[in-house]
Motif scaffolding. Structure first.
Motif, mmCIF file in Angstrom:
data_model
loop_
_atom_site.group_PDB
_atom_site.id
_atom_site.type_symbol
_atom_site.label_atom_id
_atom_site.label_comp_id
_atom_site.label_asym_id
_atom_site.label_seq_id
_atom_site.Cartn_x
_atom_site.Cartn_y
_atom_site.Cartn_z
ATOM 1 N N CYS A 227 -45.488 30.496 32.520
ATOM 2 C CA CYS A 227 -45.300 31.387 33.661
ATOM 3 C C CYS A 227 -46.598 31.572 34.451
ATOM 4 O O CYS A 227 -46.596 32.180 35.521
ATOM 5 C CB CYS A 227 -44.800 32.741 33.176
ATOM 6 N N HIS B 149 -40.105 34.873 26.562
ATOM 7 C CA HIS B 149 -41.286 34.013 26.458
ATOM 8 C C HIS B 149 -42.578 34.837 26.400
ATOM 9 O O HIS B 149 -43.593 34.353 25.916
ATOM 10 C CB HIS B 149 -41.339 33.012 27.623
ATOM 11 N N CYS B 150 -42.551 36.076 26.870
ATOM 12 C CA CYS B 150 -43.734 36.935 26.816
ATOM 13 C C CYS B 150 -44.084 37.221 25.343
ATOM 14 O O CYS B 150 -45.258 37.256 24.980
ATOM 15 C CB CYS B 150 -43.503 38.244 27.554
ATOM 16 N N LEU C 220 -45.587 34.086 23.872
ATOM 17 C CA LEU C 220 -46.978 33.913 24.312
ATOM 18 C C LEU C 220 -47.902 34.795 23.468
ATOM 19 O O LEU C 220 -48.960 34.354 23.006
ATOM 20 C CB LEU C 220 -47.111 34.257 25.804
ATOM 21 N N CYS D 89 -47.097 40.296 33.106
ATOM 22 C CA CYS D 89 -46.102 41.321 33.400
ATOM 23 C C CYS D 89 -46.156 42.468 32.386
ATOM 24 O O CYS D 89 -46.854 42.375 31.381
ATOM 25 C CB CYS D 89 -44.729 40.676 33.320
ATOM 26 N N ASP E 188 -49.210 33.276 33.263
ATOM 27 C CA ASP E 188 -49.913 34.474 32.795
ATOM 28 C C ASP E 188 -50.773 34.138 31.572
ATOM 29 O O ASP E 188 -50.433 33.262 30.787
ATOM 30 C CB ASP E 188 -48.920 35.580 32.411
ATOM 31 N N SER F 146 -43.945 43.323 30.231
ATOM 32 C CA SER F 146 -43.493 42.978 28.885
ATOM 33 C C SER F 146 -44.541 42.173 28.136
ATOM 34 O O SER F 146 -44.614 42.250 26.914
ATOM 35 C CB SER F 146 -42.135 42.263 28.894
ATOM 36 N N SER F 147 -45.392 41.430 28.832
ATOM 37 C CA SER F 147 -46.449 40.715 28.102
ATOM 38 C C SER F 147 -47.445 41.730 27.550
ATOM 39 O O SER F 147 -47.969 41.548 26.448
ATOM 40 C CB SER F 147 -47.126 39.660 28.979
HETATM 41 FE FE1 FES Z 1 -45.600 35.685 32.008
HETATM 42 FE FE2 FES Z 1 -44.379 37.781 30.896
HETATM 43 S S1 FES Z 1 -43.812 36.716 32.701
HETATM 44 S S2 FES Z 1 -46.000 36.637 30.112
#
Ligand code: FES
Length: 146
Positions: free
Chosen positions: A54, A122-123, A126, A79, A56, A81-82
């Motif tokens: 994404c 996916h957050c 990650l 974001c 991030d 949620s991350s």
């Molecule tokens: Fe990239 Fe949440 S959208 S980590």
């Protein structure tokens, strides 16, 4: 006029809170409001910085004492949620041995949160992958130290 604006802001905030609560669950929502374990750690024993698909970035910092994680923190430019996932990754890492840390995966973070909306899962991965990389960094340093 000012009251109208206040009402509007209040309603908007309520709406954002409601949507966030729905997306992150009660624990995730609480964490989003009162973020913990966020920040850069000087001289970590284990560190990793990963960028997800994404775009991030997540950073995880670990400090060990007597073979267990004594301190953990995260940073992200991603974001909400991350940030929630990074915060839980750090919390779940505390007091764990390297072996136990292997279990703190994206899946485990999702389970702890009671799930996330599909497009935000996916957050959690990650955060989990960054934690595993920070563990890797620690282990590599240990081997080098002999
Ligand atoms: Fe990239 Fe949440 S959208 S980590």
């Amino acid at each position: 006029m000012a009251n109208d604006l206040d009402d509007f802001v209040c309603e908007l905030q309520e709406q954002i809170y409601e949507e966030t609560r729905k997306a992150y669950g009660e624990d995730g929502f609480e964490r989003w409001l009162n973020m913990r374990y966020m920040g850069r750690m000087p001289n970590p024993d284990g560190y990793a910085r990963l960028t997800g698909n994404c775009g991030d970035t997540m950073e995880i910092f670990l400090k060990f004492e007597d073979g267990r994680v004594k301190e953990a923190s995260f940073l992200t430019d991603g974001c909400g949620s991350s940030a929630v996932c990074g915060s839980f990754a750090a919390e779940m890492a505390l007091e764990k041995t390297p072996d136990e840390l292997l279990d703190v995966t994206g899946e485990a973070i999702l389970e702890r949160l009671g799930g996330l909306p599909k497009e935000e899962e996916h957050c959690a991965y990650l955060a989990g992958e960054t934690l595993q990389e920070a563990l890797n960094d620690y282990m590599t340093k240990q081997v080098k130290k002999g």
